[in-house]
Enzyme design. Structure first.
Site: not given
Ligand code: NDP
Length: 450
Positions: A92, A113, A116, A128, A167-168, A212, A381
């Site tokens: 997962k 993961q 976690k 993943k 998603g991610d 999250t 999830s």
């Molecule tokens: P989103 O795609 O919704 O948002 C990602 C955000 O981070 C955007 O603001 C994006 O900006 C920024 N970002 C992405 N890549 C970079 C980079 N290389 N440098 C700087 N900023 C960056 O993703 P999530 O919010 O879902 O995920 C964010 C983090 O949380 C990730 O590490 C993910 O693995 C982790 N996570 C997410 C979960 C979830 O339920 N969604 C669960 C657990 C962990 P821009 O639009 O400019 O790319």
């Protein structure tokens, strides 16, 4: 530092075989350093090659994803699924669509993961996946054609009892919907639990979108209460990113009485001393898919700095990195400490570099590592899968209260394990030990299979 001979040998071998995978090696090293006391207590782990097996994914799948863009041109991306560990349940873990995606990043995410998911107490193994496809700037039709092509290969490797993506980064409700639709079409089977983050009309869970970010705040609030006798009330908070995790962390932190003053995207950050106007950010990012700079254009008194890594120079009491891996380095950590920040809890996966973590630990920062602090997403999830199996939908309040209970439980499990490991209050050591122990016990009980 890894001092145990067995762990050193495993790590050295892994580093030699995967020298081109820095993020993966970074994630493994942190866990091996933390679990040394447990490995010393259990000599049978070495006899059963447990750690060698733990650091090698059970399966890596890579595939071609061809699709046709709006101009009629054929595009080709690379798709992946890393099935890391199935000791305690079906694999997962999310799918990430971002141009930076490669095998090292997905292996680090799949490895993390595993622990976690173990911490959530739910029966989920670690996996993943994703692609180097960039949904930014693509039309809905292009995203749909890409998702359908991606699932046309992936479907044969997944299923509700096998591997359940979610998603991610770059994969939200729209992408999950397209992937679910294609899976259903190919298999002629409506398997709710085969993917999570679904729309509410076809098996999605209330509160999954918020989970999250909300979970991060529940974890942080419990840690503040138990370790500091404190709370979010009256605190100034800096949150990086402006995606799913960042938005709902901002919402909950604000609800708990804090003022969030900065957010970012990969181009830069905004600083609004009056507190972030979250309704605007939600519309900007969730509906219009615009850039964070536009906030400063429409909110007088807000500063925009075109360098997202500088966000850590904004003075705050609590920092919640919620964007991406290694976004907070040693310089950022030192700036936080110098400006009076005392709490860092991670919403993104591995956002702090090892040097940054060292700064936190040496300066008495309350540090909540990602695999504990951001587990609320995958926990919910898991609750979505439970509702799908029951063929029932729970209310928002029901899911949210279960999420809160799980996050508080993860804090206590991590804290207690830190005490047992002789590192009281080091939640990184605690989370690694607690997450590892359940997986290790299951792997030992199942014999040398994977
Ligand atoms: P989103 O795609 O919704 O948002 C990602 C955000 O981070 C955007 O603001 C994006 O900006 C920024 N970002 C992405 N890549 C970079 C980079 N290389 N440098 C700087 N900023 C960056 O993703 P999530 O919010 O879902 O995920 C964010 C983090 O949380 C990730 O590490 C993910 O693995 C982790 N996570 C997410 C979960 C979830 O339920 N969604 C669960 C657990 C962990 P821009 O639009 O400019 O790319």
């Amino acid at each position: 530092m890894i001092t145990n001979d067995y762990l050193n040998r495993v790590y050295e071998g892994l580093a030699a075989r995967n020298a081109h995978e820095p993020e993966f090696l970074q994630a493994v090293k942190e866990v091996l350093e933390s679990i040394q006391p447990l490995v010393e207590k259990h000599p049978e782990y070495e006899q059963y090659g447990l750690i060698e097996r733990l650091v090698e994914p059970e399966r890596i799948i890579t595939f071609r994803v061809p699709w046709v863009d709006d101009a009629g041109k054929v595009q080709v991306n690379r798709g992946y699924r890393i099935q890391f560990n199935s000791a305690i349940g079906p694999y997962k873990g999310g799918c990430r669509f971002h141009p930076s995606v490669n095998q090292s990043i997905l292996k680090f995410l799949g490895f993390e993961q595993t622990f976690k998911n173990s911490l959530t107490t739910l029966p989920m193994g670690g996996g993943k996946g994703g692609s180097d496809f960039d949904p930014k700037g693509k039309s809905d039709m292009e995203v749909m054609r890409f998702c359908q092509s991606f699932m046309t290969e992936l479907y044969r490797h997944i299923g509700q009892f096998v591997d359940c993506p979610a998603g991610d980064i770059g994969v939200g409700a729209r992408e999950v919907g397209y992937m679910f639709g294609q899976y259903k079409r190919i298999t002629t089977s409506f398997q709710g639990g085969m993917i999570t983050g679904k729309g509410l009309t076809f098996g999605g869970s209330l509160a999954r979108t918020q989970a999250t970010g909300y979970g991060l705040c529940y974890f942080t609030a419990e840690a503040l209460k138990c370790m500091r006798g404190d709370s979010f009330a009256g605190k100034t908070v800096v949150i990086s990113g402006s995606g799913n995790v960042a938005i709902y962390a901002t919402e909950k932190a604000t609800e708990l009485g804090a003022k969030v003053v900065a957010m970012s995207d990969s181009n830069g950050y905004i600083y609004d001393p009056n507190g972030i106007d979250l309704a605007y950010v939600k519309n900007l990012k969730e509906v219009r898919r615009g850039r964070i700079k536009e906030y400063a254009d429409t909110h007088p008194g807000t500063t925009y700095v075109p360098d997202c890594r500088k966000i850590w120079e904004v003075p705050c009491d609590i920092a919640l990195p919620c964007a991406t891996q290694n976004e907070l380095d040693e310089a950022g950590a030192k700036a936080l400490v110098a400006n009076g920040c005392t709490v860092v809890c991670e919403g993104a996966n591995m956002p702090s570099t090892p040097a940054a973590v060292e700064v936190f630990l040496n300066n008495g920062i309350l540090y909540g590592p990602a695999k504990a602090a951001n587990a609320g997403g995958v926990a919910t999830s898991g609750l979505e899968m439970t509702q799908n199996s029951e063929r029932l939908s729970w209310t928002f309040e029901e899911v949210d209260s279960k999420l809160k209970g799980i996050m508080e439980g993860i804090f206590h499990a991590s804290y207690n394990a830190s005490v047992e490991a002789g590192s009281e209050g080091n939640l990184m050591v605690g989370a690694n030990c607690a997450g590892f122990l359940k997986v290790a016990t299951a792997m030992m009980a199942q014999g040398v299979t994977y």
